[in-house]
Motif scaffolding. Structure first.
Motif, PDB file in Angstrom:
ATOM      1  N   PRO A   1     -25.868 -12.650  -7.395  1.00 19.32           N
ATOM      2  CA  PRO A   1     -26.597 -13.482  -8.368  1.00 19.32           C
ATOM      3  C   PRO A   1     -26.341 -13.029  -9.801  1.00 19.32           C
ATOM      4  O   PRO A   1     -26.236 -11.830 -10.079  1.00 19.32           O
ATOM      5  N   ALA A   2     -26.229 -13.982 -10.700  1.00 18.24           N
ATOM      6  CA  ALA A   2     -25.968 -13.664 -12.100  1.00 18.24           C
ATOM      7  C   ALA A   2     -26.958 -14.412 -12.979  1.00 18.24           C
ATOM      8  O   ALA A   2     -27.804 -15.158 -12.491  1.00 18.24           O
ATOM      9  N   GLY A   3     -26.847 -14.234 -14.267  1.00 20.87           N
ATOM     10  CA  GLY A   3     -27.735 -14.912 -15.205  1.00 20.87           C
ATOM     11  C   GLY A   3     -28.691 -13.941 -15.880  1.00 20.87           C
ATOM     12  O   GLY A   3     -28.781 -12.747 -15.514  1.00 20.87           O
ATOM     13  N   ARG A   4     -29.410 -14.404 -16.885  1.00 23.81           N
ATOM     14  CA  ARG A   4     -30.336 -13.561 -17.639  1.00 23.81           C
ATOM     15  C   ARG A   4     -31.444 -13.017 -16.749  1.00 23.81           C
ATOM     16  O   ARG A   4     -32.016 -13.730 -15.932  1.00 23.81           O
ATOM     17  N   VAL A   5     -31.724 -11.749 -16.925  1.00 22.24           N
ATOM     18  CA  VAL A   5     -32.800 -11.093 -16.183  1.00 22.24           C
ATOM     19  C   VAL A   5     -34.109 -11.149 -16.960  1.00 22.24           C
ATOM     20  O   VAL A   5     -35.192 -11.276 -16.386  1.00 22.24           O
ATOM     21  N   LEU A   6     -34.039 -11.090 -18.261  1.00 27.44           N
ATOM     22  CA  LEU A   6     -35.223 -11.025 -19.095  1.00 27.44           C
ATOM     23  C   LEU A   6     -36.118 -12.249 -18.946  1.00 27.44           C
ATOM     24  O   LEU A   6     -37.331 -12.168 -19.156  1.00 27.44           O
ATOM     25  N   ASP A   7     -35.541 -13.358 -18.557  1.00 32.23           N
ATOM     26  CA  ASP A   7     -36.301 -14.604 -18.441  1.00 32.23           C
ATOM     27  C   ASP A   7     -36.943 -14.791 -17.076  1.00 32.23           C
ATOM     28  O   ASP A   7     -37.651 -15.780 -16.850  1.00 32.23           O
TER      29      ASP A   7
ATOM     30  N   GLU B   1     -39.371 -13.665  -9.234  1.00 34.58           N
ATOM     31  CA  GLU B   1     -37.932 -13.929  -9.324  1.00 34.58           C
ATOM     32  C   GLU B   1     -37.146 -12.650  -9.498  1.00 34.58           C
ATOM     33  O   GLU B   1     -36.045 -12.500  -8.946  1.00 34.58           O
ATOM     34  N   LEU B   2     -37.713 -11.708 -10.244  1.00 37.76           N
ATOM     35  CA  LEU B   2     -37.028 -10.426 -10.434  1.00 37.76           C
ATOM     36  C   LEU B   2     -36.954  -9.646  -9.122  1.00 37.76           C
ATOM     37  O   LEU B   2     -35.929  -9.050  -8.793  1.00 37.76           O
ATOM     38  N   ARG B   3     -38.058  -9.661  -8.368  1.00 40.11           N
ATOM     39  CA  ARG B   3     -38.052  -8.973  -7.068  1.00 40.11           C
ATOM     40  C   ARG B   3     -36.995  -9.598  -6.142  1.00 40.11           C
ATOM     41  O   ARG B   3     -36.262  -8.885  -5.445  1.00 40.11           O
TER      42      ARG B   3
ATOM     43  N   ASP C   1     -31.723  -9.650  -3.448  1.00 43.47           N
ATOM     44  CA  ASP C   1     -30.450 -10.348  -3.240  1.00 43.47           C
ATOM     45  C   ASP C   1     -29.262  -9.469  -3.611  1.00 43.47           C
ATOM     46  O   ASP C   1     -28.251  -9.413  -2.882  1.00 43.47           O
ATOM     47  N   ILE C   2     -29.339  -8.805  -4.731  1.00 46.47           N
ATOM     48  CA  ILE C   2     -28.230  -7.939  -5.157  1.00 46.47           C
ATOM     49  C   ILE C   2     -28.059  -6.779  -4.195  1.00 46.47           C
ATOM     50  O   ILE C   2     -26.937  -6.400  -3.839  1.00 46.47           O
ATOM     51  N   SER C   3     -29.167  -6.194  -3.745  1.00 47.86           N
ATOM     52  CA  SER C   3     -29.091  -5.056  -2.825  1.00 47.86           C
ATOM     53  C   SER C   3     -28.419  -5.439  -1.512  1.00 47.86           C
ATOM     54  O   SER C   3     -27.598  -4.700  -0.964  1.00 47.86           O
ATOM     55  N   ILE C   4     -28.776  -6.633  -1.007  1.00 46.47           N
ATOM     56  CA  ILE C   4     -28.173  -7.086   0.257  1.00 46.47           C
ATOM     57  C   ILE C   4     -26.668  -7.270   0.097  1.00 46.47           C
ATOM     58  O   ILE C   4     -25.875  -6.854   0.945  1.00 46.47           O
ATOM     59  N   ARG C   5     -26.280  -7.876  -1.015  1.00 47.01           N
ATOM     60  CA  ARG C   5     -24.864  -8.179  -1.214  1.00 47.01           C
ATOM     61  C   ARG C   5     -24.025  -6.940  -1.509  1.00 47.01           C
ATOM     62  O   ARG C   5     -22.832  -6.898  -1.185  1.00 47.01           O
ATOM     63  N   LEU C   6     -24.619  -5.949  -2.120  1.00 49.85           N
ATOM     64  CA  LEU C   6     -23.856  -4.764  -2.517  1.00 49.85           C
ATOM     65  C   LEU C   6     -24.110  -3.568  -1.605  1.00 49.85           C
ATOM     66  O   LEU C   6     -23.614  -2.480  -1.874  1.00 49.85           O
TER      67      LEU C   6
END
Length: 264
Positions: free
Chosen positions: A41-47, A52-54, A59-64
């Motif tokens: 997943p990509a895109g701004r994190v601050l928003d 959504e952050l959790r 999602d990133i942990s699963i993929r990496l």
């Protein structure tokens, strides 16, 4: 029988103006969805909201997830591979019954494309080895037939290549993949081989010799036609049916291979 060949088949359908079978269109879409889902997943994190952050972290942990360096067995890769394989099996199973209609649709085009070559061979005895020097002093009819046959040779190739792709993409090779001889796909009668008999120089990595095939008639055969021809030949005594080089294997790409040079 892989996604590369299935995708190539869909492209050929589009090129011939033939509707891509629904199982293939749907399967290719789902494969693309699965591949895209594996992307990080990509895109701004601050928003992002807290939830959504959790989700992003998960999602990133699963993929990496790759603690031992074996990336292909971690993250989303195993699931994507499993989906690819399941989709491939289902697409092939659901598409094969639809191929007969596509072949029937192409038969008039095949007949029209090959007709000048058939005429040249049957009326004037023109063969692949006939050169322009051999016909230059002949009557206008033979000269015209020679020129038309040359154009016909190349006009029929895209159709023949598409028909061969149907066999290779869906596991329908005439001899079960033991030989790359596809002459049975185009023989109206018993004028087909198993070891390169109807190919230029007998090598199936080169082109079919359409002039040699003409003797027994040419036809764009459907799946059931090919099955019947093979079963009928197998039912005969071995001494009458096996060609000397029938067991040889000829490496080649999934299509025709390089075009031969036509006699000058």
């Amino acid at each position: 029988m892989n996604w590369h060949l299935i995708r190539a088949f869909a492209e050929r359908c589009n090129a011939f103006g033939t509707a891509v079978p629904e199982p293939i269109a749907r399967g290719l879409h789902l494969v693309d969805v699965a591949d895209a889902h594996a992307a990080t997943p990509a895109g701004r994190v601050l928003d992002l909201t807290d939830d959504e952050l959790r989700d992003r972290v998960t999602d990133i942990s699963i993929r990496l997830h790759d603690r031992d360096g074996i990336g292909s067995n971690r993250g989303m890769a195993p699931g994507v591979r499993a989906v690819h394989e399941a989709l491939r099996r289902e697409v092939i199973r659901d598409t094969v019954p639809l191929l007969e209609a596509i072949i029937i649709e192409l038969q008039p085009r095949f007949d029209e494309a090959i007709a000048p070559l058939v005429d040249a061979a049957q009326r004037f005895g023109i063969s692949y080895d006939t050169t322009s020097d051999a016909v230059i002093d002949q009557d206008d009819g033979m000269i015209a037939a020679f020129r038309a046959a040359k154009k016909s040779w190349f006009a029929v190739q895209p159709i023949a290549s598409f028909r061969i792709l149907m066999s290779t993409a869906f596991g329908l090779e005439p001899t079960g993949g033991l030989s790359k001889d596809f002459s049975v796909l185009f023989a109206a009668g018993d004028n087909w081989g198993q070891g390169g008999k109807y190919y230029l120089e007998g090598k199936t990595q080169s082109h079919l010799d359409w002039f040699a095939l003409v003797a027994g008639g040419l036809r764009l055969n459907g799946i059931s036609d090919v099955h019947t021809k093979i079963q009928n030949r197998r039912a005969r005594p071995i001494a009458q049916t096996v060609e000397p080089d029938a067991e040889l294997l000829f490496p080649e790409d999934p299509f025709f291979g390089p075009l031969p040079s036509y006699p000058s």
